[in-house]
Design a protein around this motif. Structure first.
Motif, PDB file in Angstrom:
ATOM      1  N   PHE A   1       0.903  -1.223   0.154  1.00  0.00           N
ATOM      2  CA  PHE A   1      -0.133   0.064   0.048  1.00  0.00           C
ATOM      3  C   PHE A   1       0.931   1.204   0.059  1.00  0.00           C
ATOM      4  O   PHE A   1       1.823   1.406   0.927  1.00  0.00           O
ATOM      5  N   GLU A   2       0.576   2.346  -1.002  1.00  0.00           N
ATOM      6  CA  GLU A   2       1.258   3.463  -0.566  1.00  0.00           C
ATOM      7  C   GLU A   2       0.024   4.590  -0.924  1.00  0.00           C
ATOM      8  O   GLU A   2      -0.719   4.564  -1.608  1.00  0.00           O
ATOM      9  N   VAL A   3       0.400   5.728  -0.092  1.00  0.00           N
ATOM     10  CA  VAL A   3      -0.666   6.804   0.064  1.00  0.00           C
ATOM     11  C   VAL A   3       0.169   7.942  -0.320  1.00  0.00           C
ATOM     12  O   VAL A   3       1.272   8.268   0.300  1.00  0.00           O
ATOM     13  N   ARG A   4      -0.206   9.055  -0.801  1.00  0.00           N
ATOM     14  CA  ARG A   4       0.475  10.534  -0.937  1.00  0.00           C
ATOM     15  C   ARG A   4      -1.034  11.281  -0.791  1.00  0.00           C
ATOM     16  O   ARG A   4      -2.016  11.135  -1.098  1.00  0.00           O
TER      17      ARG A   4
ATOM     18  N   ALA B   1       3.177   0.745   3.226  1.00  0.00           N
ATOM     19  CA  ALA B   1       2.821  -0.267   4.171  1.00  0.00           C
ATOM     20  C   ALA B   1       2.892  -1.417   3.340  1.00  0.00           C
ATOM     21  O   ALA B   1       2.341  -1.621   2.324  1.00  0.00           O
ATOM     22  N   GLY B   2       3.481  -2.545   4.446  1.00  0.00           N
ATOM     23  CA  GLY B   2       3.553  -4.068   3.797  1.00  0.00           C
ATOM     24  C   GLY B   2       4.266  -4.787   4.908  1.00  0.00           C
ATOM     25  O   GLY B   2       4.301  -4.224   6.100  1.00  0.00           O
TER      26      GLY B   2
ATOM     27  N   VAL C   1      -3.610   1.131   6.523  1.00  0.00           N
ATOM     28  CA  VAL C   1      -2.553   1.039   7.442  1.00  0.00           C
ATOM     29  C   VAL C   1      -3.190   0.285   8.610  1.00  0.00           C
ATOM     30  O   VAL C   1      -2.253  -0.574   9.000  1.00  0.00           O
ATOM     31  N   ARG C   2      -4.292   0.444   9.147  1.00  0.00           N
ATOM     32  CA  ARG C   2      -4.602  -0.085  10.477  1.00  0.00           C
ATOM     33  C   ARG C   2      -4.839  -1.762   9.966  1.00  0.00           C
ATOM     34  O   ARG C   2      -4.590  -2.815  10.679  1.00  0.00           O
ATOM     35  N   GLY C   3      -5.264  -2.096   8.964  1.00  0.00           N
ATOM     36  CA  GLY C   3      -5.654  -3.399   8.509  1.00  0.00           C
ATOM     37  C   GLY C   3      -4.505  -4.148   8.241  1.00  0.00           C
ATOM     38  O   GLY C   3      -4.320  -5.224   8.544  1.00  0.00           O
ATOM     39  N   LEU C   4      -3.559  -3.529   7.476  1.00  0.00           N
ATOM     40  CA  LEU C   4      -2.119  -4.170   7.364  1.00  0.00           C
ATOM     41  C   LEU C   4      -1.530  -4.372   8.607  1.00  0.00           C
ATOM     42  O   LEU C   4      -0.891  -5.271   8.903  1.00  0.00           O
ATOM     43  N   GLY C   5      -1.608  -3.366   9.515  1.00  0.00           N
ATOM     44  CA  GLY C   5      -1.270  -3.701  11.077  1.00  0.00           C
ATOM     45  C   GLY C   5      -1.764  -4.774  11.461  1.00  0.00           C
ATOM     46  O   GLY C   5      -0.997  -5.704  12.601  1.00  0.00           O
TER      47      GLY C   5
END
Length: 161
Positions: free
Chosen positions: A20-23, A87-88, A150-154
């Motif tokens: 996942f990447e966000v800007r 995130a990953g 981000v929370r889901g990947l965490g």
């Protein structure tokens, strides 16, 4: 099955360790517009610097310096387009205006969006936090989706205690 590319043309392919990447969206567009206005204003000012009689003797070097000051100012404003969060499986990589830091999942306690704050933050195990300038409140639904990802990947990668 065709390959779907989700990155910009000319940009390097995404690193496979990041899911996942966000800007930021709005602040990036605003920074680009402001940088163009600064560059154009200083260029116009530099070009008309020698016209008129102000009593000061401006030279070509002064004109060039004025234009270069505008370019430096525009580049400084464009630094605001750098923030990114990835995130990953490796953890979370936070790149703000200067530098990037990677935080492994076992060092992260969570991600939050405090009330009244302009951007999200990554909460770390040592009661510290890192601002994530790429997830900004003025992006509304985009920011909410990003913090949930981000929370889901965490939840998926963080060690279970």
């Amino acid at each position: 099955m065709p390959v779907v590319r989700t990155w910009r043309r000319g940009a390097p392919e995404p690193d496979p360790g990041w899911e996942f990447e966000v800007r930021a969206r709005r602040s990036t567009r605003t920074a680009i517009v402001v940088a163009v206005v600064i560059a154009l204003a200083f260029t116009a000012g530099g070009l008309v610097l020698r016209t008129g009689s102000t009593g000061v003797n401006f030279r070509v070097a002064d004109q060039v310096a004025m234009i270069l000051i505008g370019v430096v100012g525009a580049c400084a404003v464009l630094m605001l387009t750098r923030p990114r969060v990835r995130a990953g499986s490796r953890g979370v990589a936070v790149r703000n205006i200067l530098g990037e830091h990677v935080y492994p999942w076992d060092y992260i306690r969570g991600a939050s969006f405090p009330d009244g704050k302009s951007w999200a933050r990554l909460e770390l195990a040592d009661d510290d936090y890192v601002p994530m300038l790429a997830i900004r409140a003025n992006d509304k639904a985009h920011a909410a989706d990003a913090i949930e990802r981000v929370r889901g990947l965490g939840a998926h990668y963080a060690p279970q205690s």
